[in-house]
Every structure is written in structure tokens, then in C-alpha cells.
Scaffold this active site. Structure first.
Site, PDB file in Angstrom:
ATOM      1  N   SER A  63       1.075  -1.145  -0.061  1.00  0.00           N
ATOM      2  CA  SER A  63      -0.080  -0.133  -0.068  1.00  0.00           C
ATOM      3  C   SER A  63       0.986   1.272   0.677  1.00  0.00           C
ATOM      4  O   SER A  63       0.567   2.333  -0.348  1.00  0.00           O
ATOM      5  CB  SER A  63      -0.825  -0.011   1.510  1.00  0.00           C
ATOM      6  OG  SER A  63      -1.857  -0.686   0.741  1.00  0.00           O
ATOM      7  N   LYS A  66      -0.274   3.906  -2.556  1.00  0.00           N
ATOM      8  CA  LYS A  66      -1.169   5.051  -2.554  1.00  0.00           C
ATOM      9  C   LYS A  66      -0.583   6.332  -2.154  1.00  0.00           C
ATOM     10  O   LYS A  66      -1.269   7.238  -3.109  1.00  0.00           O
ATOM     11  CB  LYS A  66      -2.414   4.564  -1.326  1.00  0.00           C
ATOM     12  CG  LYS A  66      -2.849   3.343  -1.250  1.00  0.00           C
ATOM     13  CD  LYS A  66      -3.462   3.021   0.063  1.00  0.00           C
ATOM     14  CE  LYS A  66      -4.596   2.191  -0.247  1.00  0.00           C
ATOM     15  NZ  LYS A  66      -3.849   0.724   0.014  1.00  0.00           N
ATOM     16  N   SER A 120      -5.093   2.989   4.427  1.00  0.00           N
ATOM     17  CA  SER A 120      -5.529   1.907   3.855  1.00  0.00           C
ATOM     18  C   SER A 120      -6.736   1.626   2.880  1.00  0.00           C
ATOM     19  O   SER A 120      -6.191   0.322   2.638  1.00  0.00           O
ATOM     20  CB  SER A 120      -4.415   1.024   4.159  1.00  0.00           C
ATOM     21  OG  SER A 120      -3.352   0.593   3.033  1.00  0.00           O
TER      22      SER A 120
END
Length: 306
Positions: A63, A66, A120
Site C-alpha cells: 500500500s 497509495k 489504507s
């Protein structure tokens, strides 16, 4: 928009770093011992590393993806106050993509971005990509174009969430990404929000979110930008800009063994910068690192043979 005091400190530190006004750490890089298999440390705003550990190795980043997602969203110039509908997935997610968000409901773009960064939220990241000018595939293409623009030569993105293990970057590349992301106050603000309640409409409901980085909740760290990540293939990951020894420092920690390992490594970096001593790494983490280095070497050999 009002930003938190530490954001102003971060921007001041970035300006200071750009003028070359930085001091050397208390000891050389050989003195820093980390549990993370791959890592990089730099003063905020600088690409030059104070410390690197397999820093150019391209590995899954989960993640941490992101952060690039957020950069593309803000670079698009689309209005942050716009309400976005949550669409059902048009393709199956690479890993578990459970979300509490109801399909068909709506949330403002700025709040989608906030919960994607701080907590997240994978469906929020996916929704942001679906509403990108040109659509989802164009969004992923723009992520790779941004990586090329930032000279992230060991990076490749295939989805906006990080659920795919095929999203790869090196620790040194992620320092460049953090430097670019830190130029957007929204990314610092959203990624370090401690708690947030998102208010949806059509239908009306709300959901609470908390930050996935425990250090954000500790004022002594002065965290100005943050993102955590985890996949089986990527291990525990963390990127962060925080105050260390009186300066804003970018820390990139990839493929850590345990849930607390990135936090422990952040503490080792902080101690190393202040005293030259990083402390000890547990034997289990060392054994994990040996196994992962062997796996990385094996994958490199397979790639070269093809």
C-alpha cells in the site's frame, strides 16, 4: 485550508534541505543496523541517501503504492470537493479487498483520498482511479508516467491500491516519491490524520477510521507524512517524514519481518542520527532477512536467464 503546525515545520525543513544546510549523522552508515530487508534514509527534500540497504532493489511495496495514487489524483486537478460514487469493481482485486464502504454510495474526493492514505482504504483508492479523467487504465498509465517523470527507474505500477504484488519500487525511488508528495500539503495532512469519520450520502451513513501508523499518534515524532503497507510478498512496509535530531528525515523501510519491526527500525534510525548507535536487531529478524535475500537473489537469476 488550515494545516497543522508540524506541516509548516516540514516545509521549512524541506526548504532548508534544498539549500544544502544539513548536518552529517553522528556515525557512518555501517553503524546502522535495521530489521527491514531494504531501506533508505535521507534528509527531507533530498534524493541523496544518508543510508541505503539494498536501496536500488526493485521489490513489492504493497500500500505504499497509495502515495503515488495520491500524487496522480492531485496532479489531475480534479476538484477535491466533488462527490464520487463507489462503483462495483470492474476487475477482481489481486488480494483480499474487504471494505466497509457500501457500493453505490458517495463520498467527496478529498475524503476518499484521506481515508485511502491514513487508513489504507483500498476501495477508496480504487474509486479515485475509476473517477480519473480517462478512467482506471489511464490512471494506472499516469502513475507510471509520473514515476518516469520523477526518475523512479526501478518502479512499476499495475494497480492504484497496492493489492497487487506486481507494484514494485526501490527504497531509493520511494525517497523521490516522498519528496514529490511532500510538495502537496494535502498529502501530509491526510496521511497523518489520527482519526476521521467519513460521512457518505445516498444513502447517508458514516464510518470511523484510524491511522495505521502508530507513530503518528506520538507527538514526539513530529510525523509530517506517512504511509504503511503490507502484503505477504512485500512484508511490513513504512515510509515516513518525521523529526529526528532536530531535522525532517525521510525513512523508507521495506519488507520487515514483524508487525512492530518498522516502528523499531524507525527508532533505530532516530537513535543512529542522534548518537551513532542504532541498537540491536532480533535474531528472528536476521533469519528472515537471510531468507528474503536468498529469494530476491533467486528471482534475479530467473529474470536474467530469460
Amino acid at each position: 485550508m488550515m494545516f497543522k503546525p508540524w506541516l509548516m515545520s516540514l516545509f521549512a525543513s524541506l526548504t532548508l534541505a534544498s539549500t544544502g544546510a544539513s548536518a552529517a549523522p553522528a556515525a557512518g552508515p555501517d553503524a546502522l543496523k535495521l530489521a527491514s530487508v531494504n531501506a533508505a534514509v535521507a534528509y527531507a527534500g533530498e534524493d541523496k541517501l544518508l543510508y541505503g540497504k539494498h536501496a536500488t532493489r526493485s521489490v513489492p511495496i504493497a500500500s505504499l503504492t497509495k502515495l503515488m495514487m495520491a500524487l496522480v489524483v492531485l496532479d489531475s486537478g480534479e476538484p477535491l470537493k466533488e462527490w464520487l460514487e463507489v462503483f462495483p469493481r470492474h476487475k477482481t482485486a489481486a488480494n483480499n479487498a474487504y471494505s466497509r464502504i457500501r457500493r453505490g454510495s458517495e463520498l467527496r474526493r478529498r475524503d476518499m483520498l484521506r481515508i485511502a492514505l491514513m487508513s489504507s482504504e483500498n476501495l477508496a483508492a480504487y474509486t479515485l482511479a475509476r473517477h480519473h479523467p480517462g478512467g482506471y487504465d489511464k490512471f494506472v498509465s499516469d502513475m507510471n508516467k509520473m514515476a518516469e517523470k520523477l526518475a523512479m527507474t526501478n518502479s512499476r505500477f499495475v494497480d492504484p491500491t497496492g493489492l497487487s504484488a506486481n507494484n514494485h519500487a526501490s527504497a531509493a525511488d520511494l525517497v523521490k516519491l516522498v519528496n514529490a508528495a511532500a510538495k502537496h500539503p494535502e498529502i501530509g495532512d491526510y496521511s497523518t490524520t489520527e482519526y476521521f469519520r467519513a460521512h457518505f450520502r445516498q444513502p447517508r451513513y458514516s464510518l470511523p477510521y484510524g491511522n495505521t501508523n502508530a507513530l503518528v499518534h506520538r507527538k514526539s515524532w513530529g510525523v509530517g507524512l506517512s504511509k504503511t503497507g503490507y502484503l505477504t510478498e512485500a512484508g511490513r512496509c513504512l515510509v515516513m517524514v518525521s523529526q529526528m535530531n532536530g531535522k525532517a528525515v525521510t525513512t523508507v523501510l521495506l519488507d520487515s519481518f514483524g508487525t512492530r519491526s518498522p516502528m523499531g527500525d524507525a527508532g533505530r534510525v532516530k537513535r543512529w542520527l542522534a548518537t551513532g548507535d542504532s541498537g540491536r536487531v532480533a535474531g528472528a529478524a536476521k533469519a528472515y532477512e537471510q531468507r528474503k535475500n536468498a529469494q530476491y537473489a533467486g528471482h534475479s537469476s530467473v529474470a536474467e536467464s530469460h
